[in-house]
Design an enzyme around this catalytic site. Structure first.
Site, PDB file in Angstrom:
ATOM      1  N   GLU A 247      10.092  -3.368  17.139  1.00 16.83           N
ATOM      2  CA  GLU A 247       9.052  -3.610  16.131  1.00 16.83           C
ATOM      3  C   GLU A 247       7.786  -4.113  16.817  1.00 16.83           C
ATOM      4  OE1 GLU A 247       9.117  -2.513  13.276  1.00 16.83           O
ATOM      5  OE2 GLU A 247      11.020  -2.783  12.262  1.00 16.83           O
TER       6      GLU A 247
ATOM      7  N   HIS B 291       7.790  -6.946  10.185  1.00 12.38           N
ATOM      8  CA  HIS B 291       9.189  -6.614  10.484  1.00 12.38           C
ATOM      9  C   HIS B 291       9.650  -7.292  11.782  1.00 12.38           C
ATOM     10  CE1 HIS B 291       8.615  -2.668   8.003  1.00 12.38           C
ATOM     11  NE2 HIS B 291       8.762  -3.729   7.247  1.00 12.38           N
TER      12      HIS B 291
ATOM     13  N   ASP C  93       2.513  -3.944   9.075  1.00 15.74           N
ATOM     14  CA  ASP C  93       3.912  -3.857   8.615  1.00 15.74           C
ATOM     15  C   ASP C  93       4.867  -4.123   9.778  1.00 15.74           C
ATOM     16  OD1 ASP C  93       3.288  -3.191   6.011  1.00 15.74           O
ATOM     17  OD2 ASP C  93       4.143  -1.160   6.093  1.00 15.74           O
ATOM     18  N   GLU C  94       4.570  -3.503  10.909  1.00 15.26           N
ATOM     19  CA  GLU C  94       5.461  -3.650  12.078  1.00 15.26           C
ATOM     20  C   GLU C  94       5.542  -5.121  12.491  1.00 15.26           C
ATOM     21  OE1 GLU C  94       7.004  -1.088  12.416  1.00 15.26           O
ATOM     22  OE2 GLU C  94       5.801   0.723  12.594  1.00 15.26           O
TER      23      GLU C  94
ATOM     24  N   THR D 166       6.079  -1.121  18.447  1.00 15.56           N
ATOM     25  CA  THR D 166       5.340  -0.263  17.517  1.00 15.56           C
ATOM     26  C   THR D 166       4.107  -0.994  16.986  1.00 15.56           C
ATOM     27  OG1 THR D 166       6.917  -0.894  15.795  1.00 15.56           O
ATOM     28  CG2 THR D 166       7.209   1.263  16.772  1.00 15.56           C
TER      29      THR D 166
ATOM     30  N   HIS E 207       5.128   4.892   6.690  1.00 19.93           N
ATOM     31  CA  HIS E 207       4.378   5.077   7.938  1.00 19.93           C
ATOM     32  C   HIS E 207       4.297   6.548   8.341  1.00 19.93           C
ATOM     33  CE1 HIS E 207       5.617   0.665   9.060  1.00 19.93           C
ATOM     34  NE2 HIS E 207       4.916   0.750   7.946  1.00 19.93           N
TER      35      HIS E 207
ATOM     36  N   GLU F  30       7.939   7.773  13.964  1.00 16.76           N
ATOM     37  CA  GLU F  30       8.127   7.199  12.624  1.00 16.76           C
ATOM     38  C   GLU F  30       8.944   8.139  11.736  1.00 16.76           C
ATOM     39  OE1 GLU F  30       7.289   4.272  11.447  1.00 16.76           O
ATOM     40  OE2 GLU F  30       5.979   3.536  13.021  1.00 16.76           O
TER      41      GLU F  30
ATOM     42  N   TRP G 279       0.865  -1.183   0.000  1.00 13.91           N
ATOM     43  CA  TRP G 279       0.000   0.000   0.000  1.00 13.91           C
ATOM     44  C   TRP G 279       0.906   1.239   0.000  1.00 13.91           C
ATOM     45  CZ3 TRP G 279       1.055   3.163   4.079  1.00 13.91           C
ATOM     46  CH2 TRP G 279       1.526   2.592   5.249  1.00 13.91           C
TER      47      TRP G 279
ATOM     48  N   GLU H 216       9.247   1.332   5.839  1.00 17.63           N
ATOM     49  CA  GLU H 216       8.931   2.140   7.027  1.00 17.63           C
ATOM     50  C   GLU H 216       8.619   3.599   6.660  1.00 17.63           C
ATOM     51  OE1 GLU H 216       8.723   1.764  10.340  1.00 17.63           O
ATOM     52  OE2 GLU H 216       9.050  -0.386  10.446  1.00 17.63           O
TER      53      GLU H 216
HETATM   54 FE   LIG Z   1       8.930  -0.578  12.484  1.00 12.39          FE
HETATM   55 FE   LIG Z   2       7.020   2.056  11.456  1.00 11.21          FE
END
Ligand SMILES: [Fe+2]
Ligand SMILES: [Fe+2]
Length: 396
Positions: free
Chosen positions: A227, A263, A259-260, A230, A177, A136, A93, A174
């Site tokens: 990670e 990761h 996403d976090e 977050t 974000h 971020e 995205w 990242e």
């Molecule tokens: Fe992250």
């Molecule tokens: Fe992030």
């Protein structure tokens, strides 16, 4: 106290490059002559950093050379296991997918709708969302941190090593974000963007010191923890946005949280691999990071006004349940279970001690936390945040 009032200067020249300065809010320290040119508030940041460095002299390059080779030997593993956890750009995205389209005729109506939804967001929630966004936005600092690590750093800036590819592609993922949260918050009209932008500039200028000693064992324990932290924090801002009636914002925060999580999965796999190949080294590194405590990446946050900005932001996040001391203990417990710390074999006596320490730590953190909470419940306290035009928010 105004920041300029916090300093008493001794202009006595020492004849050296260093000038003695005394900051009444910080331990005695020295500043370089070049730092005298900074605004008093910025001197405060330098002053605190140098004082911290004096109190906790930094260990550098603690990774043994033969272990640098270990990371070299893991390049094939990193390529086959880590890199597939990153998403191709075409499948990601982008911030624009979740923002009003500026080239469309309906742009102004979309912005109006966004602002109507955001009108329901309370100030304490906005403070947390802004704090998360600023964290971020300090992404250059985190890429720098990864590139301090011996054995895995991106040596050229465009290295073809899987470690270098990971770091750059992770950074690129990242970067979406902060972009998305920043633009979203800008369009809400609820926050003081100039103050936020100043805070970002200060924060990137300040950097961070996670005490990872250029050592990827420590570095990847740190990133595993962060990670997950977050993931939890963005997951909570998503949940709250939904409760307040801003479903679009809930989607935005949820996407970032996902996403976090991906990761986190990658970084925890690295440490899992280290536990497999070098159980003693991994155990000692995990214990070392936990003894030092995991500092939050934005702990040097400053807006040019509030010397206690990060602490106050943390209090609000704790109070409304965006990121709490309980979450810290939960993350710790999660990682102990994930890496099967209690059952790791083949440890030295030092490794065994670290294992015992780690296994008992979540309970101890919870006990300390309960004790701390019982103390802070004593009275109402508020703080104002420049990010929301100095409106007051309950801290406790
Ligand atoms: Fe992250
Ligand atoms: Fe992030």
């Amino acid at each position: 106290m105004s920041s300029s009032g916090a300093f008493a200067f001794s202009n006595r020249s020492t004849g050296t490059e260093l000038e003695k300065l005394h900051c009444v809010t910080c331990p005695p320290t020295t500043l370089k002559r070049s730092e005298l040119r900074l605004e008093p508030s910025e001197r405060g940041i330098q002053c605190r950093r140098r004082a911290r460095e004096k109190l906790h002299p930094r260990v550098m390059h603690s990774l043994h050379p033969e272990k640098v080779e270990l990371f070299k030997s893991l390049e094939g593993w990193a390529e086959s296991t880590l890199l597939p956890l990153l998403k191709p750009v075409d499948k990601c995205w982008q911030p624009q997918d979740h923002l009003p389209e500026p080239s469309s005729e309906g742009f102004f109506d979309e912005v109006k709708e966004l602002r109507a939804r955001a009108a329901c967001l309370p100030d304490d929630y906005l403070v947390c969302l802004v704090g998360d966004m600023i964290t971020e936005e300090a992404l250059p600092t985190y890429q720098t941190m990864l590139n301090t690590l011996d054995g895995t750093r991106d040596e050229t800036g465009a290295s073809s090593s899987p470690w270098g590819i990971w770091t750059r592609t992770w950074t690129a993922e990242e970067n979406r974000h902060g972009d998305l949260l920043n633009k979203y918050l800008y369009l809400t009209g609820r926050v003081d963007m100039r103050q936020i932008e100043k805070t970002i500039q200060y924060l990137i200028g300040s950097g961070m010191d996670p005490q990872t000693e250029n050592n990827p064992y420590l570095g990847f324990v740190y990133t595993s923890f962060q990670e997950r932290a977050t993931f939890i924090s963005h997951g909570n801002t998503a949940r709250h946005a939904k409760q307040y009636g801003d479903g679009r914002l809930a989607t935005v925060c949820g996407l970032i949280a996902a996403d976090e999580k991906r990761h986190e999965n990658a970084y925890t796999k690295i440490v899992e691999k280290l536990f497999e190949l070098d159980p003693d080294g991994a155990m000692l590194a995990f214990a070392d990071m936990m003894r030092k405590k995991i500092s939050m990446p934005a702990h040097l946050m400053y807006d040019g006004q509030d010397e206690h900005l990060f602490d106050n932001f943390s209090l609000v996040a704790q109070r409304i349940g965006v990121y709490t001391a309980k979450d810290y203990a939960d993350i710790m417990e999660h990682l102990v279970a994930k890496w099967n710390v209690a059952n790791i074999q083949g440890l030295s006596s030092e490794g065994h001690k670290a294992q015992d320490y780690l296994c008992s730590l979540p309970v101890r953190i919870r006990r300390l936390e309960e004790h701390a909470q019982s103390k802070v419940k004593k009275g109402p306290k508020t703080g104002s945040f420049s990010w929301i035009f100095n409106r007051e928010v309950a801290l406790l």
